[in-house]
Design an enzyme around this catalytic site. Sequence first.
Site, PDB file in Angstrom:
ATOM      1  N   SER A  14      37.364  34.358  50.939  1.00 23.04           N
ATOM      2  CA  SER A  14      36.244  35.284  51.143  1.00 23.04           C
ATOM      3  C   SER A  14      35.758  35.833  49.807  1.00 23.04           C
ATOM      4  O   SER A  14      34.801  36.596  49.768  1.00 23.04           O
ATOM      5  CB  SER A  14      36.707  36.442  52.036  1.00 23.04           C
ATOM      6  OG  SER A  14      37.743  37.162  51.370  1.00 23.04           O
ATOM      7  N   GLY A  17      34.313  35.931  43.526  1.00 19.14           N
ATOM      8  CA  GLY A  17      34.793  35.930  42.138  1.00 19.14           C
ATOM      9  C   GLY A  17      35.811  34.817  41.914  1.00 19.14           C
ATOM     10  O   GLY A  17      35.795  34.131  40.887  1.00 19.14           O
ATOM     11  N   GLU A  42      46.178  36.905  57.058  1.00 15.21           N
ATOM     12  CA  GLU A  42      47.332  36.941  56.161  1.00 15.21           C
ATOM     13  C   GLU A  42      48.510  37.584  56.878  1.00 15.21           C
ATOM     14  O   GLU A  42      48.352  38.624  57.495  1.00 15.21           O
ATOM     15  CB  GLU A  42      46.998  37.740  54.897  1.00 15.21           C
ATOM     16  CG  GLU A  42      45.872  37.099  54.095  1.00 15.21           C
ATOM     17  CD  GLU A  42      45.606  37.786  52.769  1.00 15.21           C
ATOM     18  OE1 GLU A  42      46.501  38.498  52.263  1.00 15.21           O
ATOM     19  OE2 GLU A  42      44.496  37.602  52.247  1.00 15.21           O
ATOM     20  N   ASP A  70      46.317  32.962  46.772  1.00 17.04           N
ATOM     21  CA  ASP A  70      46.680  34.350  47.034  1.00 17.04           C
ATOM     22  C   ASP A  70      47.138  34.962  45.716  1.00 17.04           C
ATOM     23  O   ASP A  70      47.844  34.317  44.935  1.00 17.04           O
ATOM     24  CB  ASP A  70      47.772  34.465  48.103  1.00 17.04           C
ATOM     25  CG  ASP A  70      47.715  35.846  48.740  1.00 17.04           C
ATOM     26  OD1 ASP A  70      46.711  36.157  49.417  1.00 17.04           O
ATOM     27  OD2 ASP A  70      48.646  36.649  48.516  1.00 17.04           O
ATOM     28  N   PHE A 144      35.935  40.625  38.620  1.00 20.83           N
ATOM     29  CA  PHE A 144      35.905  41.254  39.939  1.00 20.83           C
ATOM     30  C   PHE A 144      37.174  42.073  40.108  1.00 20.83           C
ATOM     31  O   PHE A 144      38.052  42.080  39.228  1.00 20.83           O
ATOM     32  CB  PHE A 144      35.777  40.187  41.044  1.00 20.83           C
ATOM     33  CG  PHE A 144      36.929  39.225  41.101  1.00 20.83           C
ATOM     34  CD1 PHE A 144      37.999  39.458  41.957  1.00 20.83           C
ATOM     35  CD2 PHE A 144      36.968  38.101  40.289  1.00 20.83           C
ATOM     36  CE1 PHE A 144      39.081  38.588  42.002  1.00 20.83           C
ATOM     37  CE2 PHE A 144      38.040  37.212  40.334  1.00 20.83           C
ATOM     38  CZ  PHE A 144      39.101  37.469  41.196  1.00 20.83           C
ATOM     39  N   ASP A 147      39.779  43.686  37.457  1.00 19.42           N
ATOM     40  CA  ASP A 147      39.490  43.300  36.064  1.00 19.42           C
ATOM     41  C   ASP A 147      39.125  44.471  35.154  1.00 19.42           C
ATOM     42  O   ASP A 147      39.565  44.494  33.997  1.00 19.42           O
ATOM     43  CB  ASP A 147      38.388  42.226  36.017  1.00 19.42           C
ATOM     44  CG  ASP A 147      38.928  40.846  36.345  1.00 19.42           C
ATOM     45  OD1 ASP A 147      40.095  40.568  36.002  1.00 19.42           O
ATOM     46  OD2 ASP A 147      38.194  40.038  36.943  1.00 19.42           O
ATOM     47  N   LYS A 167      38.613  34.585  30.171  1.00 10.01           N
ATOM     48  CA  LYS A 167      39.570  35.030  31.197  1.00 10.01           C
ATOM     49  C   LYS A 167      40.355  33.834  31.749  1.00 10.01           C
ATOM     50  O   LYS A 167      41.583  33.881  31.839  1.00 10.01           O
ATOM     51  CB  LYS A 167      38.824  35.772  32.319  1.00 10.01           C
ATOM     52  CG  LYS A 167      39.779  36.284  33.376  1.00 10.01           C
ATOM     53  CD  LYS A 167      39.094  36.942  34.553  1.00 10.01           C
ATOM     54  CE  LYS A 167      40.101  37.063  35.697  1.00 10.01           C
ATOM     55  NZ  LYS A 167      39.503  37.512  36.950  1.00 10.01           N
ATOM     56  N   HIS A 172      46.227  34.472  35.254  1.00  4.82           N
ATOM     57  CA  HIS A 172      47.143  33.976  36.276  1.00  4.82           C
ATOM     58  C   HIS A 172      46.518  32.812  37.050  1.00  4.82           C
ATOM     59  O   HIS A 172      47.128  31.773  37.234  1.00  4.82           O
ATOM     60  CB  HIS A 172      47.512  35.131  37.221  1.00  4.82           C
ATOM     61  CG  HIS A 172      46.326  35.870  37.784  1.00  4.82           C
ATOM     62  ND1 HIS A 172      45.220  36.217  37.033  1.00  4.82           N
ATOM     63  CD2 HIS A 172      46.061  36.335  39.039  1.00  4.82           C
ATOM     64  CE1 HIS A 172      44.342  36.844  37.795  1.00  4.82           C
ATOM     65  NE2 HIS A 172      44.835  36.933  39.015  1.00  4.82           N
TER      66      HIS A 172
END
Length: 194
Positions: A14, A17, A42, A70, A144, A147, A167, A172
């Site tokens: 959904s 970003g 989830e 995730d 987003f 950040d 970035k 990650h």
Amino acid sequence: MTQRTPPTIRFYTSNEGKVREVRELLEGRGYRVAWSRRELTEPQADDLEEVARAKLAAVPRGKDLALVEDSGIFVAALGGFPGVYSAYVLRTLGLPGILRLVDGKPRAAEFRAVVGLRDGTRTRFFHGAVKGTLAPRPRGSGGFGYDPIFIPDGKTQTTAEMTSAEKNALSHRGKALRGLARYLAPPGRVSRSA
Ligand code: ITT
């Protein structure tokens, strides 16, 4: 001369970003990223891979490679909170509320991501993490979510003050996606058909 059709990776999320960052990284490596905008259910779990596994199990089976992700931010002084609850905590407290939680506490934090891929009948998970600190106040308009308050170790800017390429180079998600890209096209293997 025939042109190779780029393999399609269908990303179920959904979060627009995430899509921007995944597209930038994987399209630069010869994949087409199709976005299926979904809020996948989830489970209550304390582990990102477990959540990614449940998301992957919920996506329809098709001919495309299926991708889910995730992620979350883990604050050491809060015992790893918000972690898997990062989306819920951001929605309910907002960045100012999150900064109040760490007021007067050590500000070390880590972003972690798990990317899940279904490739035919196989599922694979790729992990990435980046350590940093929480900024005193939000800065920057890029990216987003968290950040504007995350400063990666060795940098002075928040990830919202970086370009998406900067970035992706350290994030990650960027790390997890580079693991996925190596799996899909290991060095020496020139192309992969969908
Ligand atoms: P999905 O549909 O893919 O689940 P989501 O936004 O709900 O999208 P998660 O459940 O994985 O995503 O929750 C991750 C939370 O951590 C969410 O609030 C994100 O904004 C935040 N987050 C994850 N990666 C981030 C990044 O690179 N920069 C800033 N915030 C990030």
